[in-house]
Design a protein around this motif. Structure first.
Motif, PDB file in Angstrom:
ATOM      1  N   TYR A 158       0.980  -1.123  -0.006  1.00 21.87           N
ATOM      2  CA  TYR A 158       0.055  -0.092   0.183  1.00 21.87           C
ATOM      3  C   TYR A 158       0.790   1.264  -0.005  1.00 21.87           C
ATOM      4  O   TYR A 158       1.663   1.372   0.779  1.00 21.87           O
ATOM      5  N   TYR A 159       0.779   1.768  -1.052  1.00 22.79           N
ATOM      6  CA  TYR A 159       2.001   3.267  -1.213  1.00 22.79           C
ATOM      7  C   TYR A 159       1.244   4.422  -1.502  1.00 22.79           C
ATOM      8  O   TYR A 159       0.568   4.643  -2.242  1.00 22.79           O
ATOM      9  N   ASN A 160       1.456   5.211  -0.515  1.00 23.46           N
ATOM     10  CA  ASN A 160       0.888   6.687  -0.552  1.00 23.46           C
ATOM     11  C   ASN A 160      -0.708   6.441  -0.779  1.00 23.46           C
ATOM     12  O   ASN A 160      -1.267   7.256  -1.356  1.00 23.46           O
ATOM     13  N   CYS A 161      -1.222   5.852   0.048  1.00 27.52           N
ATOM     14  CA  CYS A 161      -2.537   5.694   0.377  1.00 27.52           C
ATOM     15  C   CYS A 161      -3.305   6.225   1.527  1.00 27.52           C
ATOM     16  O   CYS A 161      -2.413   6.565   2.441  1.00 27.52           O
ATOM     17  N   ALA A 186       4.392   5.005   3.265  1.00 28.86           N
ATOM     18  CA  ALA A 186       4.185   6.400   3.058  1.00 28.86           C
ATOM     19  C   ALA A 186       2.507   6.676   3.010  1.00 28.86           C
ATOM     20  O   ALA A 186       1.919   7.383   2.163  1.00 28.86           O
ATOM     21  N   CYS A 187       1.995   6.046   3.859  1.00 29.51           N
ATOM     22  CA  CYS A 187       0.426   6.073   3.714  1.00 29.51           C
ATOM     23  C   CYS A 187      -0.145   6.815   5.076  1.00 29.51           C
ATOM     24  O   CYS A 187       0.788   7.027   6.182  1.00 29.51           O
ATOM     25  N   SER A 208       8.599   4.574   4.461  1.00 28.80           N
ATOM     26  CA  SER A 208       8.197   5.699   3.845  1.00 28.80           C
ATOM     27  C   SER A 208       9.278   5.987   2.861  1.00 28.80           C
ATOM     28  O   SER A 208      10.564   6.647   3.118  1.00 28.80           O
ATOM     29  N   SER A 209       8.950   5.488   1.718  1.00 30.70           N
ATOM     30  CA  SER A 209       9.862   5.608   0.627  1.00 30.70           C
ATOM     31  C   SER A 209       9.792   6.553  -0.480  1.00 30.70           C
ATOM     32  O   SER A 209      10.605   6.669  -1.372  1.00 30.70           O
ATOM     33  N   THR A 238      12.523   7.892   4.366  1.00 31.10           N
ATOM     34  CA  THR A 238      12.650   9.459   3.762  1.00 31.10           C
ATOM     35  C   THR A 238      11.908  10.283   4.431  1.00 31.10           C
ATOM     36  O   THR A 238      12.071  11.541   4.867  1.00 31.10           O
ATOM     37  N   GLY A 239      10.328   9.946   4.087  1.00 27.78           N
ATOM     38  CA  GLY A 239       9.330  10.928   4.880  1.00 27.78           C
ATOM     39  C   GLY A 239       9.083  10.895   6.204  1.00 27.78           C
ATOM     40  O   GLY A 239       8.429  11.673   6.851  1.00 27.78           O
TER      41      GLY A 239
END
Length: 460
Positions: A158-161, A186-187, A208-209, A238-239
């Motif tokens: 689940y990426y940036n969701c 990064a969710c 957090s890619s 990273t984030g």
């Protein structure tokens, strides 16, 4: 599904039928696409907004083992090193809203049979092997009830969701390298609950890619097994991470009898890992009510300076920061002899960390010469991959604390099942150490707790 040409026969490919049914449902305002009992084989299925892909009892979806059935998604808006060779998945969605995968069936990634032509795809971690589920930039996502097995790569990503609910699922991911159980990357506003996850690689991972923070995440009431790391934040940071709550979980040895893909210990490397190494800030983590059976290292908390860029053209990340972490009510037994550790590096300290009501019983029996003898011999390994295997058996059997500011160790017990010559706890380069109610095997307090370069301490 059958109305659109799906075949209950794995000798036939039903990719077009799945995608036609989903597309028709989406164009008609959304609803439920039902997969009835039967065995189906498919390449990439594209899930669209307002569609619930629902598997009835007895329905099993098998991933094709032909690389041509997974064309890969074009480069997405969200960039990270993960998409270096493209995105591949059995069930894929990007930028979709109100999507769901539910029911009582099985999604089988056929992982042990996945392959890629070396001339078409470079070998390595990102060689195009498909995940079972890959959702990128989606919101209002539900995954519930299903069983997901044997992915070619990570089981779920689940990426940036945003606003994701994953509940009552079963994951068994063994058969290929990099077989993570579930990756939350990064969710924001993500709940994982009431699930059983057994993985060859890391079981539950928060990453957090890219530059987006992983924030407001709850993991609760899960049974977790891994040949690597059971619950992990990192390594990609990273984030950063904010407001993470993990509670009421059992970590136990895997029920798989296969050989671990990376020759990791059958009991697993770590129970809980918090790793900040690629920039970003970790702030506000609570881990509570955890039972750990086995693993070589129950607790591994690491701040270091690998500082890997998330994309080739990104600026070098700054040094990570880690603060406001609480670990409480943790019981670990039959653990290995690496010992737990909480370590920063020179110039980058972990701040405000609180340990309470932690009971760790390691196997012990370590002989002189089979462990690092003193704290100064423990390599900083500032730029290396963060994992306790870098060190092996530390000079203490319970807990090593180094490069930390403001740490409380309250009502904690460290004991060995077999005699262990090492002291229980070592603290080095620590500012403001509080130790209250420490119980160990060592009758002599000087052997129970060793302090070096500790400023401001209170031991009771």
């Amino acid at each position: 599904m059958l109305d659109y040409g799906a075949k209950k026969d794995t000798s036939a490919l039903s990719t077009d039928a799945f995608n036609k049914a989903i597309d028709a449902c989406h164009k008609n305002g959304g609803g439920k696409v039902v997969v009835p009992a039967g065995m189906y084989r498919s390449g990439t299925i594209y899930l669209k907004s307002n569609v619930n892909l629902h598997f009835e009892h007895g329905a099993t979806l098998y991933a094709s083992t032909d690389a041509r059935d997974f064309p890969g998604a074009s480069k997405t808006f969200y960039g990270s090193y993960q998409d270096f060779y493209g995105w591949y998945a059995l069930i894929f969605a990007e930028g979709a809203s109100n999507i769901a995968v539910t029911g009582y069936g099985v999604i089988d990634g056929n992982g042990s049979r996945q392959y890629r032509n070396a001339k078409m795809f470079p070998r390595g971690v990102r060689d195009g092997r498909p995940r079972n589920l890959l959702f990128i930039g989606c919101n209002n996502v539900t995954v519930e009830g299903i069983t997901l097995t044997h992915a070619g790569f990570w089981n779920q990503h689940y990426y940036n969701c945003e606003d994701v609910m994953v509940n009552n699922i079963k994951v068994y991911n063994h058969g290929r390298k990099n077989n993570d159980g579930l990756d939350i990357d990064a969710c924001r506003r993500f709940v994982l609950s009431n699930s059983i996850i057994d993985a060859d690689d890391d079981a539950i991972v928060i990453k957090s890619s890219d530059t987006a923070v992983s924030k407001d995440i709850t993991i609760t009431n899960c049974v977790i097994s891994s040949f690597a790391n059971a619950i992990k934040c990192g390594t990609e940071s990273t984030g950063g991470f904010q407001n993470i709550s993990i509670s009421n979980c059992v970590i136990k040895p895997s029920r798989s009898h296969s050989q671990p893909a990376f020759n990791t210990p059958r009991y697993g490397i770590t129970g809980i890992s918090l790793e900040m190494v690629d920039g970003g800030i970790m702030n506000g983590v609570s881990i509570n009510n955890i039972v750990i059976e086995g693993t070589d290292c129950p607790l591994y908390v690491r701040l270091a300076t690998r500082n890997r860029k998330h994309t080739p053209d990104a600026p070098p990340p700054p040094v990570s920061r880690m603060m406001n972490v609480q670990l409480s009510n943790i019981l670990a037994y039959n653990t290995g002899n690496y010992s737990s550790s909480i370590t920063g590096v020179p110039g980058a300290r972990i701040r405000n960390i609180y340990l309470s009501n932690i009971r760790i019983f390691n196997r012990g029996g370590v002989q002189p010469g089979a462990y690092i003898p003193t704290l100064d011999k423990v390599k900083e390994s500032e730029n290396g991959y963060p994992q306790p295997t870098v060190w092996g058996n530390l000079p203490c059997y319970g807990l090593l604390v180094r490069h930390v500011e403001d740490i409380d160790i309250v009502n904690c017990t460290f004991k060995s099942e077999q005699p262990d010559p090492r002291p229980a706890v070592i603290a080095g380069d620590v500012d403001n150490l509080v130790v209250d109610g420490l119980q160990t095997d060592k009758a002599n307090s000087r052997k129970a707790l060793v302090m070096q370069e500790v400023k401001r301490s209170r031991v009771r």
